[in-house]
Design an enzyme around this catalytic site. Structure first.
Site, PDB file in Angstrom:
ATOM      1  NE  ARG A 253      -3.468  -2.314   0.522  1.00  0.00           N
ATOM      2  CZ  ARG A 253      -3.595  -3.891   0.038  1.00  0.00           C
ATOM      3  NH1 ARG A 253      -2.476  -3.808  -1.521  1.00  0.00           N
ATOM      4  NH2 ARG A 253      -4.054  -4.519  -0.626  1.00  0.00           N
TER       5      ARG A 253
ATOM      6  CB  SER B 153      -8.735  -2.652   4.808  1.00  0.00           C
ATOM      7  OG  SER B 153      -9.562  -4.018   3.949  1.00  0.00           O
TER       8      SER B 153
ATOM      9  CD  GLU C 161      -5.498  -0.152   3.215  1.00  0.00           C
ATOM     10  OE1 GLU C 161      -5.335  -1.629   3.270  1.00  0.00           O
ATOM     11  OE2 GLU C 161      -6.091  -0.125   1.721  1.00  0.00           O
TER      12      GLU C 161
HETATM   13  C1  LIG Z   1     -15.800  -1.472   0.192  1.00  0.00           C
HETATM   14  C2  LIG Z   1     -13.971  -0.928  -0.852  1.00  0.00           C
HETATM   15  C3  LIG Z   1     -13.625  -2.377  -0.016  1.00  0.00           C
HETATM   16  C4  LIG Z   1     -12.249  -1.989  -1.180  1.00  0.00           C
HETATM   17  N1  LIG Z   1     -11.106  -3.069  -1.683  1.00  0.00           N
HETATM   18  C5  LIG Z   1      -9.887  -2.681  -1.820  1.00  0.00           C
HETATM   19  C6  LIG Z   1      -9.116  -3.874  -1.704  1.00  0.00           C
HETATM   20  O1  LIG Z   1      -9.504  -4.694  -1.728  1.00  0.00           O
HETATM   21  N2  LIG Z   1      -8.032  -3.179  -2.427  1.00  0.00           N
HETATM   22  C7  LIG Z   1      -6.555  -2.243  -1.829  1.00  0.00           C
HETATM   23  O2  LIG Z   1      -5.624  -2.124  -1.666  1.00  0.00           O
HETATM   24  N3  LIG Z   1      -7.661  -0.998  -1.173  1.00  0.00           N
HETATM   25  C8  LIG Z   1      -9.632  -1.037  -1.431  1.00  0.00           C
HETATM   26  N4  LIG Z   1     -10.703  -0.760  -0.690  1.00  0.00           N
HETATM   27  C9  LIG Z   1      -9.763   1.027  -1.113  1.00  0.00           C
HETATM   28  C10 LIG Z   1      -9.596   2.198  -2.501  1.00  0.00           C
HETATM   29  O3  LIG Z   1     -10.645   1.396  -2.866  1.00  0.00           O
HETATM   30  C11 LIG Z   1      -8.324   1.627  -2.825  1.00  0.00           C
HETATM   31  O4  LIG Z   1      -7.440   2.137  -2.129  1.00  0.00           O
HETATM   32  C12 LIG Z   1      -8.141   3.005  -4.268  1.00  0.00           C
HETATM   33  O5  LIG Z   1      -6.940   2.493  -4.991  1.00  0.00           O
HETATM   34  C13 LIG Z   1      -8.733   3.979  -3.877  1.00  0.00           C
HETATM   35  O6  LIG Z   1      -8.775   4.636  -5.354  1.00  0.00           O
HETATM   36  P1  LIG Z   1      -9.683   6.423  -5.016  1.00  0.00           P
HETATM   37  O7  LIG Z   1      -9.754   7.116  -6.663  1.00  0.00           O
HETATM   38  O8  LIG Z   1     -10.656   6.145  -4.657  1.00  0.00           O
HETATM   39  O9  LIG Z   1      -8.405   6.802  -4.117  1.00  0.00           O
HETATM   40  P2  LIG Z   1      -8.804   8.383  -3.031  1.00  0.00           P
HETATM   41  O10 LIG Z   1      -9.431   7.432  -2.384  1.00  0.00           O
HETATM   42  O11 LIG Z   1      -9.969   9.241  -4.379  1.00  0.00           O
HETATM   43  O12 LIG Z   1      -6.825   9.139  -2.575  1.00  0.00           O
HETATM   44  C14 LIG Z   1      -7.019   7.813  -2.296  1.00  0.00           C
HETATM   45  C15 LIG Z   1      -5.570   8.515  -2.340  1.00  0.00           C
HETATM   46  O13 LIG Z   1      -4.297   8.861  -3.719  1.00  0.00           O
HETATM   47  C16 LIG Z   1      -4.391  10.031  -3.914  1.00  0.00           C
HETATM   48  N5  LIG Z   1      -5.202  10.538  -5.235  1.00  0.00           N
HETATM   49  C17 LIG Z   1      -5.881  10.303  -5.633  1.00  0.00           C
HETATM   50  N6  LIG Z   1      -5.874   9.996  -7.416  1.00  0.00           N
HETATM   51  C18 LIG Z   1      -4.807  10.378  -7.374  1.00  0.00           C
HETATM   52  C19 LIG Z   1      -4.205  11.493  -8.397  1.00  0.00           C
HETATM   53  N7  LIG Z   1      -4.045  11.072 -10.031  1.00  0.00           N
HETATM   54  N8  LIG Z   1      -2.695  11.571  -8.160  1.00  0.00           N
HETATM   55  C20 LIG Z   1      -1.932  12.100  -7.263  1.00  0.00           C
HETATM   56  N9  LIG Z   1      -2.910  11.773  -5.705  1.00  0.00           N
HETATM   57  C21 LIG Z   1      -3.771  10.796  -6.394  1.00  0.00           C
HETATM   58  C22 LIG Z   1      -5.454  11.122  -2.729  1.00  0.00           C
HETATM   59  O14 LIG Z   1      -4.688  12.352  -2.374  1.00  0.00           O
HETATM   60  C23 LIG Z   1      -5.132  10.122  -1.834  1.00  0.00           C
HETATM   61  O15 LIG Z   1      -4.421  10.741  -0.894  1.00  0.00           O
HETATM   62  C24 LIG Z   1     -11.611  -0.636  -0.454  1.00  0.00           C
HETATM   63  C25 LIG Z   1     -12.676   0.188  -0.588  1.00  0.00           C
HETATM   64  C26 LIG Z   1     -13.906   0.337  -0.269  1.00  0.00           C
HETATM   65  C27 LIG Z   1     -14.966   1.121   0.013  1.00  0.00           C
END
Ligand SMILES: Cc1cc2nc3c(=O)[nH]c(=O)nc-3n(C[C@H](O)[C@H](O)[C@H](O)COP(=O)(O)OP(=O)(O)OC[C@H]3O[C@@H](n4cnc5c(N)ncnc54)[C@H](O)[C@@H]3O)c2cc1C
Length: 308
Positions: free
Chosen positions: A182, A233, A303
């Site tokens: 991560r 998580s 996380e």
């Molecule tokens: C129901 C559920 C299940 C999940 N299951 C998993 C799983 O199995 N495995 C897992 O790893 N994660 C999981 N997650 C967490 C999450 O979906 C992941 O971490 C996902 O990759 C985050 O993507 P996002 O676009 O929503 O990021 P955001 O939540 O929008 O951002 C996360 C971080 O990334 C940064 N960021 C986002 N986009 C950019 C960009 N273009 N440039 C620079 N920084 C950026 C943001 O500033 C922030 O710090 C889950 C979440 C939920 C709600």
């Protein structure tokens, strides 16, 4: 912060808006842009529609010291209850994806789950694990998202970025991404914005890929509290332990602070049972950490990215 006083930034915002490269709203609530459905107002929420516009507006913000935060689908973030005194920049409108032989090139805002679907349709294996992760490509790269023994670092060839501190475009290949559990280079250095990524996959059998994806999705539905808002998580896996079990053994399964609760279905998830505030989640997280440390001697880390 009165952003209209930041002349260069404001001019760039209006110029890009006039060109149709972004839209913006002042004083809107952030909560709907997150899967936790938590967060107060932001001075500005900007929805960018192209990689160029993202780089340009972030560059202008950097030059004029405007606080900003780039998010994708908001599925791993917790915003404060208080007003965010800067610009929240949402990338989900930058969402093209191109399949070229064994390669897929996707924009930062492209849905990670849709990426898995595109790979399956093209008969490419390696991204099945992404099916059901509710993030964007940018968020997945930033977090080195993973599940079921797969993770982004196994399939990413290059990531494309804008370095707002040095005002330059670039790309990281392989090890340069500093992927860890991560973790990625994007968490190490301020001002690096992910514009897109190139994935290298292998040929596979479409039906077998589809079956694997469905299996993962079924496992998610069965084990995760998907009926409630959350950010997935809440804690990282502690080496050699299942965090959910540590939390359960500490007697914290089902424990609540205000509207935030440690899920009764999966103790690794903090859920928003209704009306949870950012402070509720932070307090709950702190109590869970303390209880786990007391009961097992293991220190667990959050996380979810806490936005200040
Ligand atoms: C129901 C559920 C299940 C999940 N299951 C998993 C799983 O199995 N495995 C897992 O790893 N994660 C999981 N997650 C967490 C999450 O979906 C992941 O971490 C996902 O990759 C985050 O993507 P996002 O676009 O929503 O990021 P955001 O939540 O929008 O951002 C996360 C971080 O990334 C940064 N960021 C986002 N986009 C950019 C960009 N273009 N440039 C620079 N920084 C950026 C943001 O500033 C922030 O710090 C889950 C979440 C939920 C709600």
């Amino acid at each position: 912060m009165n952003l209209t006083e930041k002349k260069i930034f404001w001019q760039k915002l209006c110029e890009l808006s006039d060109k149709g490269a972004l839209t913006y709203a002042e004083g809107e609530t952030v909560a709907p842009y997150t899967t936790f459905k938590i967060g107060g107002k932001a001075d500005l929420i900007i929805k960018v529609l192209s990689r160029d516009a993202l780089a340009e507006i972030v560059g202008a913000a950097q030059r004029e010291n405007v606080k900003f935060c780039v998010i994708g689908n908001g599925s791993n973030v917790l915003f404060p209850d208080e007003q965010y005194d800067g610009a929240v920049i949402v990338t989900t409108g930058i969402n093209s994806c191109l399949v070229d032989g064994n390669r897929i090139i996707a924009d930062c805002g492209y849905s990670f789950t849709s990426l898995a679907v595109q790979a399956q349709k093209a008969g490419l294996t390696g991204l099945e694990f992404a099916y059901g992760i509710p993030g964007s490509v940018g968020g997945a790269v930033y977090m080195n998202a993973g599940a079921y023994d797969g993770e982004i670092s196994f399939v990413v060839k290059k990531t494309f970025y804008y370095d707002s501190v040095n005002d330059m475009l670039g790309c990281f290949e392989g090890d340069e991404n500093h992927f860890g559990y991560r973790e990625s280079v994007y968490q190490e250095r301020d001002g690096l914005i992910i514009l897109g990524a190139e994935f290298l996959l292998e040929k596979g059998d479409k039906d077998a890929i589809s079956e694997k994806m469905q299996g993962f999705m079924n496992a998610r539905r069965e084990k995760q509290p998907l009926e409630y808002p959350s950010a997935g998580s809440t804690f990282k896996r502690a080496p050699g332990h299942y965090t959910g079990k540590l939390i359960q053994d500490a007697g914290m399964k089902g424990y609540s602070v205000g509207g935030a609760q440690v899920s009764e279905k999966h103790a690794g998830f903090v859920i928003n049972k209704g009306g949870a505030t950012s402070s509720d989640v932070k307090e709950l997280v702190s109590r869970v950490k303390k209880a786990v440390l007391q009961s097992s001697g293991v220190s667990i880390e959050c996380e979810i990215r806490i936005i200040e």
